[in-house]
Structure formats: structure tokens, C-alpha cells
Design a protein around this motif. Structure first.
Motif, PDB file in Angstrom:
ATOM      1  N   PHE A   1      -3.319  -3.898  -1.407  1.00 30.82           N
ATOM      2  CA  PHE A   1      -4.418  -3.510  -2.509  1.00 30.82           C
ATOM      3  C   PHE A   1      -5.401  -2.849  -1.943  1.00 30.82           C
ATOM      4  O   PHE A   1      -5.848  -3.048  -0.734  1.00 30.82           O
ATOM      5  CB  PHE A   1      -4.801  -5.047  -3.187  1.00 30.82           C
ATOM      6  CG  PHE A   1      -3.850  -5.958  -3.756  1.00 30.82           C
ATOM      7  CD1 PHE A   1      -2.970  -6.628  -2.844  1.00 30.82           C
ATOM      8  CD2 PHE A   1      -3.300  -5.501  -4.869  1.00 30.82           C
ATOM      9  CE1 PHE A   1      -2.240  -7.733  -3.451  1.00 30.82           C
ATOM     10  CE2 PHE A   1      -2.316  -6.428  -5.625  1.00 30.82           C
ATOM     11  CZ  PHE A   1      -1.833  -7.294  -4.813  1.00 30.82           C
ATOM     12  N   LEU A   2      -6.029  -1.938  -2.857  1.00 36.70           N
ATOM     13  CA  LEU A   2      -6.922  -0.922  -2.343  1.00 36.70           C
ATOM     14  C   LEU A   2      -7.898  -0.582  -3.587  1.00 36.70           C
ATOM     15  O   LEU A   2      -7.488  -0.168  -4.697  1.00 36.70           O
ATOM     16  CB  LEU A   2      -6.629   0.391  -2.070  1.00 36.70           C
ATOM     17  CG  LEU A   2      -7.269   1.471  -1.233  1.00 36.70           C
ATOM     18  CD1 LEU A   2      -8.374   0.931  -0.115  1.00 36.70           C
ATOM     19  CD2 LEU A   2      -6.754   2.638  -0.759  1.00 36.70           C
ATOM     20  N   ILE A   3      -9.247  -1.193  -3.297  1.00 42.98           N
ATOM     21  CA  ILE A   3     -10.193  -0.949  -4.436  1.00 42.98           C
ATOM     22  C   ILE A   3     -11.230   0.100  -3.732  1.00 42.98           C
ATOM     23  O   ILE A   3     -11.628  -0.165  -2.820  1.00 42.98           O
ATOM     24  CB  ILE A   3     -10.760  -2.210  -4.952  1.00 42.98           C
ATOM     25  CG1 ILE A   3      -9.749  -3.313  -5.349  1.00 42.98           C
ATOM     26  CG2 ILE A   3     -12.025  -2.121  -5.793  1.00 42.98           C
ATOM     27  CD1 ILE A   3     -10.365  -4.633  -5.707  1.00 42.98           C
ATOM     28  N   GLY A   4     -11.355   0.921  -4.783  1.00 39.89           N
ATOM     29  CA  GLY A   4     -12.586   2.030  -4.135  1.00 39.89           C
ATOM     30  C   GLY A   4     -13.468   2.330  -5.137  1.00 39.89           C
ATOM     31  O   GLY A   4     -13.321   1.996  -6.456  1.00 39.89           O
ATOM     32  N   GLN A   5     -14.279   3.171  -4.830  1.00 40.47           N
ATOM     33  CA  GLN A   5     -15.254   3.721  -5.736  1.00 40.47           C
ATOM     34  C   GLN A   5     -15.039   5.094  -5.989  1.00 40.47           C
ATOM     35  O   GLN A   5     -14.402   5.890  -5.448  1.00 40.47           O
ATOM     36  CB  GLN A   5     -16.799   3.570  -5.097  1.00 40.47           C
ATOM     37  CG  GLN A   5     -17.055   2.237  -4.621  1.00 40.47           C
ATOM     38  CD  GLN A   5     -17.401   1.371  -5.836  1.00 40.47           C
ATOM     39  OE1 GLN A   5     -17.819   1.709  -6.728  1.00 40.47           O
ATOM     40  NE2 GLN A   5     -16.990  -0.110  -5.663  1.00 40.47           N
ATOM     41  N   GLU A   6     -15.376   5.423  -7.338  1.00 42.88           N
ATOM     42  CA  GLU A   6     -15.363   6.885  -7.533  1.00 42.88           C
ATOM     43  C   GLU A   6     -15.951   7.955  -6.555  1.00 42.88           C
ATOM     44  O   GLU A   6     -16.847   7.881  -6.055  1.00 42.88           O
ATOM     45  CB  GLU A   6     -16.244   7.228  -9.030  1.00 42.88           C
ATOM     46  CG  GLU A   6     -15.697   8.438  -9.593  1.00 42.88           C
ATOM     47  CD  GLU A   6     -16.515   8.784 -10.862  1.00 42.88           C
ATOM     48  OE1 GLU A   6     -17.558   8.107 -10.919  1.00 42.88           O
ATOM     49  OE2 GLU A   6     -16.314   9.677 -11.610  1.00 42.88           O
ATOM     50  N   GLY A   7     -15.017   8.776  -6.230  1.00 45.33           N
ATOM     51  CA  GLY A   7     -15.370   9.897  -5.555  1.00 45.33           C
ATOM     52  C   GLY A   7     -15.231   9.682  -3.683  1.00 45.33           C
ATOM     53  O   GLY A   7     -15.035  10.345  -3.016  1.00 45.33           O
ATOM     54  N   GLN A   8     -14.523   8.446  -3.732  1.00 48.85           N
ATOM     55  CA  GLN A   8     -14.529   7.997  -2.362  1.00 48.85           C
ATOM     56  C   GLN A   8     -13.085   8.712  -1.733  1.00 48.85           C
ATOM     57  O   GLN A   8     -12.045   8.756  -2.595  1.00 48.85           O
ATOM     58  CB  GLN A   8     -14.336   6.485  -2.229  1.00 48.85           C
ATOM     59  CG  GLN A   8     -14.486   5.633  -0.799  1.00 48.85           C
ATOM     60  CD  GLN A   8     -14.265   4.138  -0.889  1.00 48.85           C
ATOM     61  OE1 GLN A   8     -14.491   3.691  -2.311  1.00 48.85           O
ATOM     62  NE2 GLN A   8     -14.571   3.560   0.201  1.00 48.85           N
ATOM     63  N   LYS A   9     -13.083   8.823  -0.429  1.00 47.61           N
ATOM     64  CA  LYS A   9     -11.693   9.401  -0.012  1.00 47.61           C
ATOM     65  C   LYS A   9     -11.088   8.009   0.575  1.00 47.61           C
ATOM     66  O   LYS A   9     -11.698   7.139   1.323  1.00 47.61           O
ATOM     67  CB  LYS A   9     -12.110  10.208   1.390  1.00 47.61           C
ATOM     68  CG  LYS A   9     -10.766  10.539   2.063  1.00 47.61           C
ATOM     69  CD  LYS A   9     -11.132  11.639   3.198  1.00 47.61           C
ATOM     70  CE  LYS A   9     -11.743  12.783   2.949  1.00 47.61           C
ATOM     71  NZ  LYS A   9     -11.710  13.803   4.173  1.00 47.61           N
ATOM     72  N   LEU A  10      -9.913   7.713   0.155  1.00 43.83           N
ATOM     73  CA  LEU A  10      -9.059   6.587   0.571  1.00 43.83           C
ATOM     74  C   LEU A  10      -7.814   6.917   1.197  1.00 43.83           C
ATOM     75  O   LEU A  10      -6.861   7.859   0.832  1.00 43.83           O
ATOM     76  CB  LEU A  10      -8.887   5.951  -0.682  1.00 43.83           C
ATOM     77  CG  LEU A  10      -9.818   5.373  -1.700  1.00 43.83           C
ATOM     78  CD1 LEU A  10      -9.538   4.999  -2.811  1.00 43.83           C
ATOM     79  CD2 LEU A  10     -10.661   4.277  -1.105  1.00 43.83           C
ATOM     80  N   THR A  11      -7.368   6.040   2.124  1.00 44.22           N
ATOM     81  CA  THR A  11      -6.228   6.656   2.997  1.00 44.22           C
ATOM     82  C   THR A  11      -5.277   5.278   2.895  1.00 44.22           C
ATOM     83  O   THR A  11      -5.632   4.087   3.164  1.00 44.22           O
ATOM     84  CB  THR A  11      -6.426   6.754   4.422  1.00 44.22           C
ATOM     85  OG1 THR A  11      -7.469   7.999   4.568  1.00 44.22           O
ATOM     86  CG2 THR A  11      -5.366   6.945   5.280  1.00 44.22           C
ATOM     87  N   LEU A  12      -3.993   5.718   2.687  1.00 49.35           N
ATOM     88  CA  LEU A  12      -2.913   4.503   2.654  1.00 49.35           C
ATOM     89  C   LEU A  12      -1.816   5.006   3.626  1.00 49.35           C
ATOM     90  O   LEU A  12      -1.672   6.152   3.972  1.00 49.35           O
ATOM     91  CB  LEU A  12      -2.130   4.835   1.141  1.00 49.35           C
ATOM     92  CG  LEU A  12      -2.812   4.400   0.063  1.00 49.35           C
ATOM     93  CD1 LEU A  12      -3.976   5.370  -0.490  1.00 49.35           C
ATOM     94  CD2 LEU A  12      -1.982   4.473  -1.252  1.00 49.35           C
ATOM     95  N   LYS A  13      -1.487   4.136   4.198  1.00 46.23           N
ATOM     96  CA  LYS A  13      -0.518   3.965   5.583  1.00 46.23           C
ATOM     97  C   LYS A  13       0.903   3.578   5.243  1.00 46.23           C
ATOM     98  O   LYS A  13       1.063   2.523   4.505  1.00 46.23           O
ATOM     99  CB  LYS A  13      -1.160   3.524   6.731  1.00 46.23           C
ATOM    100  CG  LYS A  13      -2.278   4.067   7.329  1.00 46.23           C
ATOM    101  CD  LYS A  13      -2.773   3.541   8.500  1.00 46.23           C
ATOM    102  CE  LYS A  13      -4.407   4.418   8.892  1.00 46.23           C
ATOM    103  NZ  LYS A  13      -3.930   5.773   9.497  1.00 46.23           N
TER     104      LYS A  13
END
Lengths: 116, 113
Positions: A10-22
């Protein structure tokens, strides 16, 4: 046999954030894929990598980057998360790109993304 | 371009009754392979059936499908639905000399008692 592992679950992020999935696979497969799964929209190909050090854009690559660090791992980056975005990202692998027609793509369990 | 069309949305069937999920395709390639994937809740999609041979019936876990190139179809069928068959089903087409799969939009099968 083998297995595909995706992190995080599960990944919760904020608007504009860079998010990495592996994604990691131990099938020793050459080819790896990233798909986005949205309800009612099927599975849409974001990026794929035919072999180590190769990257190819899929149908939905805008807004994403990918990297194939080594044969067994493939990462996907959401370059700027969109507010209220909610989707499941699936990683898959297959023995090779142009092999036997019935070669199967094996999928991981997915990363569920929610952007606040 | 190549495309896949499958029964969309939700299909509800009573346990013990037959079920059929439709899937048709469009492609200019003569050599193709077709897949049915099943995805149980919170799990990874997994291959249920696959075929590249025209008019040959393929069976697995009580499900069967036959690739008919004459009608561009690969429908999924089961004679007696079980509660455990409730899941999301995708059909997918592989064409040419590539590993790319073209997926349908998915059909949710709900088997009720």
C-alpha cells in the motif's frame, strides 16, 4: 516455480509527490512489465523491459518513469502524483519477449496507490 | 489496431448453473495466442487457460474454452459454477512476434448460493 514480490503493498502519497514502486522476480525471466489496473478499464501497459538495461514505453507511460536495475528487479516511479488518484499497479514477468506464443506472463500481487 | 472485447461489468450466476463469459478479438495477425486470466480478491492475476490452436478445446479447473479464428472468439465456459469461481476474469490476446498482451476490460463473475 517462482514468485514476484512487489513493495510496498500500500502506498499513500501527497499530490505532486514522486513515488517509487518496486518489483522483484526470481523466475530468472528476461522480460518484465508494469501495468496499471483501474476498475472497468482492464490492464494497461505502462512500461516494459525486454532484457536488463532495456526500457520501452507502453500505452500509458506519460507521468511515469521506470528503471531496470538488474535482471531480477524493475522499478516504476510516479513522477508527480495526482490528487485523488487511486489505482493498483501490477508487475509481471515472462521468459522473453519474442518466444513461444503460449509463454505466460506471471503477475505480482500489486501495489495499491492512494493520493490524498 | 488489435483489440479485445469481453462481456463487461458484472455477471451473476447461481451456484450449479452453467456460466459463459464472452470474448472476441480483432487482429490482422494470423498467428496468435489467447489467454484467460483470473484474479481473486486481493490476489495476483493468474493464467486460467491459454491456446494458440484453432478449434482445439482447452480445459483447466473445470473451465474450458476453444479458440475459433473463424469467429474471432475465445469464450470461457463452465458447466457448473461454484462459489469459489467468484472473481475478476480477463481475456488477453498476444499477436505477432512480441510479448505484448492486449487485455479486455474484465468481467466480474459473482456466483450466488
Amino acid at each position: 516455480g517462482g514468485i514476484i514480490t512487489q513493495t510496498p503493498k500500500f502506498l499513500i502519497g501527497q499530490e505532486g509527490q514522486k513515488l517509487t514502486l518496486k518489483c522483484q522476480q526470481n523466475f530468472n525471466h528476461d522480460t518484465m512489465y508494469w501495468y496499471r489496473q483501474d476498475s472497468g478499464k482492464g490492464l494497461r501497459l505502462i512500461y516494459y523491459s525486454i532484457t536488463e538495461n532495456d526500457l520501452q514505453k507502453g500505452d500509458l507511460s506519460e507521468g511515469y518513469d521506470a528503471s531496470r536495475e538488474k535482471k531480477s528487479s524493475f522499478s516504476l516511479t510516479v513522477t508527480s502524483a495526482q490528487k485523488n488518484e487511486m489505482a493498483v499497479f501490477l508487475c509481471a514477468s515472462s521468459p522473453d519477449w519474442g518466444g513461444r506464443y503460449q509463454d505466460t506472463q506471471y503477475f505480482g500481487p500489486g501495489t495499491r496507490l492512494l493520493v490524498l | 489496431g488489435d483489440s479485445v472485447t469481453q462481456t463487461e461489468g458484472l455477471v451473476t450466476v447461481t451456484e450449479g448453473l452453467p456460466v459463459k463469459l464472452n470474448c472476441t478479438y480483432q487482429t490482422t495477425y494470423l498467428t496468435i495466442a489467447f489467454f484467460w486470466y483470473v484474479q481473486y480478491l486481493n490476489e495476483a492475476p493468474q493464467v486460467l487457460l491459454k491456446s494458440s490452436t484453432d478449434n482445439k478445446r482447452t480445459e483447466h479447473q473445470g473451465f474450458h474454452a476453444t479458440l475459433h479464428k473463424s469467429s474471432s472468439s475465445f469464450h470461457l465456459q463452465k458447466s457448473s459454477a461454484q462459489l469459489s469461481d467468484s472473481a475478476l476474469y480477463y481475456c488477453a490476446l498476444r499477436t505477432g512476434n512480441t510479448g505484448k498482451l492486449i487485455f479486455g476490460l474484465g468481467t466480474t463473475l459473482q456466483v450466488q448460493p
